[in-house]
Scaffold this motif. Structure first.
Motif: not given
Length: 199
Positions: A100-115, A177-183
């Protein structure tokens, strides 16, 4: 449950699936579109989210713009759950993040791998994170080409936003933190990063 492929270019509010989202949630959607925007609010899936959450969605395209540029969303005022972005992200100016460029909310159980590259407020996960909202069980790939911090606005690095330097680490859902993600929401892929179970 929507998708898009191809290439998209524009000025403001440019997204692989939606340019500007207001008043509705997005579920189980994806974009493989490469995005090019000349100005602001440029995202791999959505350019800007004014009122609505994003659930279980992803974007794989490269994204470039000027301000508020993100692998999934350029700018959002709401929440992101169980989502990811894999494209390379670049901004000529400010507020650029792998997810996300700019966030004013919650970010949960997510990821990014790009440069990620940008002038100011460049973060591996989010360029600028506002209003004290939480980043929970999320991570970004801290490669040599990426910013050293999860968020470019507050330069944070914490267990809630992990910066991981070994791409192989992503491959197992048993690693934090993946082990805490929603099953049931995610599945492992051999020699690759986790994907959503509906894919």
């Amino acid at each position: 449950d929507c998708s898009s492929t191809g290439d998209v270019s524009g000025s403001n509010y440019v997204g692989g699936l939606v340019g500007y989202c207001y008043g509705g949630d997005i579920y189980n959607s994806f974009s493989t579109v490469d995005i090019s925007g000349s100005s602001s609010s440029i995202g791999g899936l959505v350019g800007s989210v004014g009122n609505g959450n994003i659930y279980n969605s992803y974007a794989t395209g490269d994204v470039s713009g000027s301000n508020y540029v993100g692998g999934l969303v350029g700018r959002t005022y709401r929440n992101i759950y169980n989502s990811y972005a894999t494209g390379n992200i670049s901004a000529n100016n400010n507020y650029v993040g792998g997810l996300i460029g700019e966030s004013s909310g919650e970010i949960n159980n997510s990821y990014a791998i790009g440069d990620v590259s940008g002038s100011n407020y460049a973060g591996g996960l989010v360029g600028k994170h506002n209003n004290g909202e939480k980043i929970i069980n999320s991570y970004y790939y801290n490669s040599d080409n990426n910013p050293a911090y999860c968020s470019g606005s507050d330069l944070i690095g914490s267990p809630e936003c992990s910066h991981i330097g070994n791409l192989d680490y992503f491959y197992s859902l048993s690693n934090p933190p993946m082990d805490s993600w929603t099953p049931g929401e995610w599945v492992e892929v051999s020699d690759s990063y986790p994907v959503l179970s509906w894919q």
